[in-house]
Design a protein around this motif. Structure first.
Motif, short mmCIF file in Angstrom:
data_model
loop_
_atom_site.label_atom_id
_atom_site.label_comp_id
_atom_site.label_asym_id
_atom_site.label_seq_id
_atom_site.Cartn_x
_atom_site.Cartn_y
_atom_site.Cartn_z
N LEU A 101 0.85 -1.21 0.00
CA LEU A 101 0.00 0.00 0.00
C LEU A 101 0.88 1.25 0.00
O LEU A 101 0.68 2.16 -0.81
CB LEU A 101 -0.93 -0.02 1.24
CG LEU A 101 -1.73 1.25 1.52
CD1 LEU A 101 -2.58 1.66 0.32
CD2 LEU A 101 -2.62 1.09 2.75
N LEU B 168 -5.09 -3.11 1.54
CA LEU B 168 -4.81 -2.01 0.60
C LEU B 168 -5.82 -0.87 0.64
O LEU B 168 -5.62 0.14 -0.03
CB LEU B 168 -4.73 -2.56 -0.84
CG LEU B 168 -3.69 -3.65 -1.11
CD1 LEU B 168 -3.70 -4.05 -2.58
CD2 LEU B 168 -2.29 -3.19 -0.70
N PRO C 194 -7.23 3.15 6.52
CA PRO C 194 -6.18 2.29 5.94
C PRO C 194 -5.27 1.78 7.05
O PRO C 194 -4.94 2.52 7.99
CB PRO C 194 -5.41 3.24 5.02
CG PRO C 194 -6.27 4.45 4.86
CD PRO C 194 -7.12 4.55 6.09
#
Ligand SMILES: Cc1cc2nc3c(=O)[nH]c(=O)nc-3n(C[C@H](O)[C@H](O)[C@H](O)COP(=O)(O)OP(=O)(O)OC[C@H]3O[C@@H](n4cnc5c(N)ncnc54)[C@H](O)[C@@H]3O)c2cc1C
Ligand code: SF4
Length: 508
Positions: free
Chosen positions: A377, A411, A422
Motif C-alpha cells: 500500500l 490495501l 487504511p
C-alpha cells in the motif's frame, strides 16, 4: 445417469450438501485436476501440491464409501472444458455442485449449464455458518459494514460465548486490546510446534508431478508438512487446542525472525479445503474453555477469527463481486517489486516474511497485513498485482478469502467499504512488534537519507500525500497530527527520498 455431482478441489467435505440424497445406482461424482487452476496465477509449488494431494486422498475416501467417481487426473484443459466433454459423453442432464469459492468458476459453470441446457443445482455452501443470502440481508440496512456488529450478530444467533441472559460472557464482546503483545525482548521462548504430516506415497507422487510440471513456479516443497486428509486435519485441530491455543491470543500480533508459525493455529488450509468444519473448530475450543483454565481473551480472540472475520469476508466477497476484483481507490499503478517472488531485499522484515512464505507457503496474519500488505500500500502498488501475488503464494489462498483481505483490509482499495481506516504503519510498529529491525541495515526511526527505513519513509510520504483525507477521519487524525510536528523542510526531504525509493523499488 441421473445427476453428475461436481466436487471442486476446495470442497473436500464428505458431508457436503452436494452428496446428500446421492443415489449410487444412478448418480456419479466428478473431480477434475486442471492445469489452469495451478497456473492462472503463478502458484507456489506447495499450493499446487496441497490441493492435488488433498483431492487424491478425498477420491480414495469416496471410493471407500463406494461412491461412483470419475477422477480426471492432470488435465491440461480448464475445469469447464473437461466438464463439457464429460457431460456430453455421459449424456447428463442434471449437474449438481456447491457454490464455488471463486467467482470466475461460478460464472463458468453457470455459462456451461446454459450452453448445454442443463438442469443446474448450485447449492449454498453450508460449510459456512452464514449463507450469502443471510449476509446480504444483514448488510441491507447497514450504513457501514463493520466486523464488530456482524460478529455480535453471529455470537447471539449461534449462542457462542453467551450467558443465560444473552449477554457476552465476561461482560464484553471483544478482548482485542489484550491480544496484541509482542514477544519478550529475549524472544518467544519455547513454542509448542504445530503437528507435521510427512508426505505419504500419494503426496510424494504429487511432489514428483509438481516438480516436473511446474519447475519455474515459486516456492519449495522441501518443508511441506500440511494436513491433506480429514483425519490429519482433526489431529491438527486437537493438537492446536491442547498445546497451542493457550498462548494464541496474547501473541497473535507478535513477529520474530525465523518463527514462522508463532502460536497460530495453522488451520486455514484444512478449513478452506473443507477438511474441517468451522462448527467442530468452535466446539473444540469451547469444550477446552469449559474443561481447562484457558484465558477468555484468548478463546474470544480465536473465536472472533472463525465466526467473525472468516464468515464476514466471505459474505462481503459475494456481496461485492465482481467489482471488488477491480477496486483501486487510490488509483495506484506501480508494478509489484520483483523481490516479492524471491525475498531478495535488504529490508529484514520483508526478507523474513517473503522467505518463510517461499519456504512454507505460509505467513501469519500480521505478517500478511502489516509487512507485505502495508508495504504494497505504501509503495502504491497496483491492487490487482498484489492480489495475484497473495492468491499465488499462500497455501490457504482461495479468492473468496484472499481478495477481501487484500483489497479491503491490506490495501484500502475499496475505499473503506468494511474498514474505518487504511492499515498503515511505519518501521516503529515493526520494531515494537518484532525483532526484524535489530539487524536490518535500515533504521526504523530514520525518515530519509541512506539509512532511512523504506517502511518509515513511505509511511510519512503516504501521510503527506493524503493529509487532508486523513485529517477528516477521526481514526487517522492523530497520524496527521504527528505529521504537523515535522518541519516543512523535513517533509520535502521525506518526499524526495520517497521518489528515489519508488523509482528504484527493485533494489531496496
Ligand atoms: C492480505 C491478507 C491476505 C490473506 N489471505 C488469506 C487467504 O488467502 N486465505 C486465508 O485463509 N486467509 C487469508 N488471510 C487471513 C489470515 O491471515 C489467515 O487466515 C491466517 O493467517 C491463516 O493462518 P492460521 O490458520 O494460522 O490462522 P490463525 O491466526 O490461527 O487464525 C485462525 C483462523 O481464523 C481465520 N481467520 C483469521 N483471520 C482471518 C481473516 N482476516 N479472514 C478470514 N479468515 C481469517 C482463518 O480460518 C484461520 O485459520 C489473509 C489476511 C491478509 C491480511
Ligand atoms: S528497519 Fe525498516 S525495513 Fe528494516 S526491518 Fe525494520 S521496518 Fe523493516
Amino acid at each position: 445417469m441421473k445427476t453428475l455431482v461436481l466436487i471442486l478441489g476446495d470442497q473436500l467435505d464428505i458431508n457436503s450438501s452436494a452428496l446428500r440424497n446421492f443415489d449410487p445406482s444412478s448418480d456419479e461424482v466428478i473431480m477434475i485436476e486442471s492445469r489452469n487452476e495451478s497456473d492462472y496465477v503463478w502458484s507456489h509449488k506447495a499450493k499446487i501440491a496441497i490441493f492435488l494431494s488433498a483431492m487424491r486422498h478425498f477420491a480414495e475416501a469416496l471410493k471407500e464409501k463406494k461412491i461412483p467417481l470419475t477422477y480426471v487426473k492432470e488435465s491440461c484443459l480448464a475445469i469447464e472444458e473437461v466438464l463439457r466433454q464429460q457431460l456430453i459423453e455421459k449424456r447428463v442432464t442434471h449437474l449438481r455442485c456447491v457454490e464455488p469459492g471463486e467467482w470466475r468458476l461460478k460464472l463458468a459453470i453457470e455459462d456451461l449449464a446454459r450452453e448445454l441446457n442443463l438442469n443446474l443445482d448450485m447449492l449454498d455452501d453450508d460449510h459456512f455458518y452464514c449463507t450469502n443470502a443471510e449476509f446480504r440481508e444483514w448488510a441491507t440496512d447497514k450504513k457501514e459494514l463493520r466486523l464488530e456488529y456482524f460478529y455480535r450478530h453471529m455470537r447471539k444467533k449461534h449462542h457462542v460465548l453467551m450467558d443465560e441472559e444473552s449477554q457476552p460472557i465476561g461482560g464484553q464482546w471483544n478482548f482485542d486490546d489484550q491480544n496484541r503483545k509482542p514477544y519478550s525482548k529475549n524472544g518467544p521462548g519455547f513454542i509448542n510446534e504445530p503437528l507435521e504430516f510427512p508426505a505419504d506415497e500419494t503426496t510424494r507422487e504429487v511432489f514428483d508431478f509438481v516438480t516436473r510440471q511446474y519447475p519455474t513456479h515459486p516456492g519449495s516443497l522441501a518443508h511441506f508438512v500440511w494436513p491433506v486428509t480429514r483425519e490429519q486435519a482433526l489431529a491438527a485441530l486437537d493438537h492446536f487446542v491442547n498445546h497451542r491455543l493457550a498462548s494464541f491470543g496474547t501473541y497473535q500480533d507478535a513477529m520474530w525472525k525465523e518463527t514462522p508459525f508463532g502460536w497460530h493455529s495453522i488451520l486455514s488450509t484444512s478449513l478452506n479445503l473443507k477438511l474441517l468444519n468451522p462448527r467442530e473448530v468452535i466446539k473444540s475450543v469451547l469444550d477446552a474453555y469449559q474443561n481447562s483454565a484457558l484465558d477468555l481473551a484468548t478463546v474470544e480472540g480465536f473465536i472472533r477469527q472463525i465466526i467473525g472475520w472468516r464468515e464476514f469476508v466471505r459474505g462481503i466477497y459475494y456481496l461485492d463481486m465482481p467489482q471488488m476484483a477491480q477496486a483501486n481507490f487510490y488509483q495506484h499503478q506501480r508494478a509489484l517489486p520483483n523481490w516479492y517472488w524471491t525475498g531478495e531485499t535488504k529490508m529484514n522484515c520483508m526478507k523474513d516474511t517473503v522467505g518463510q512464505t517461499l519456504k512454507y507457503g505460509y505467513a501469519h496474519h500480521i505478517q500478511r497485513l502489516m509487512i507485505t500488505g502495508n508495504f504494497a500500500l505504501l509503495a502504491e502498488v497496483l491492487p490487482q498485482q498484489v492480489s495475484d501475488w497473495y492468491l499465488a503464494i499462500y497455501v490457504d489462498a482461495i479468492e473468496w478469502v484472499e481478495l477481501p483481505n487484500v483489497v479491503g483490509m491490506a490495501l484500502f482499495a475499496n475505499g473503506g467499504r468494511f474498514t474505518s481506516k487504511p492499515y498503515i504503519a511505519s518501521g516503529a510498529y515493526v520494531k515494537r512488534m518484532s525483532n526484524y529491525c535489530d539487524r536490518c541495515q535500515y533504521k526504523p526511526e530514520v525518515r530519509y537519507g541512506e539509512q532511512a527505513c523504506p517502511m518509515t519513509n513511505l509511511y510519512w510520504n503516504f501521510l503527506i500525500n493524503h493529509q487532508s483525507a486523513f485529517n477528516q477521519n477521526p481514526r487517522t487524525r492523530l497520524m496527521t497530527a504527528n505529521l504537523s510536528k515535522i518541519s516543512t523542510e523535513d517533509q520535502q526531504l521525506i518526499q524526495d527520498h520517497a521518489k528515489m525509493i519508488l523509482a528504484n523499488i527493485d533494489l531496496i
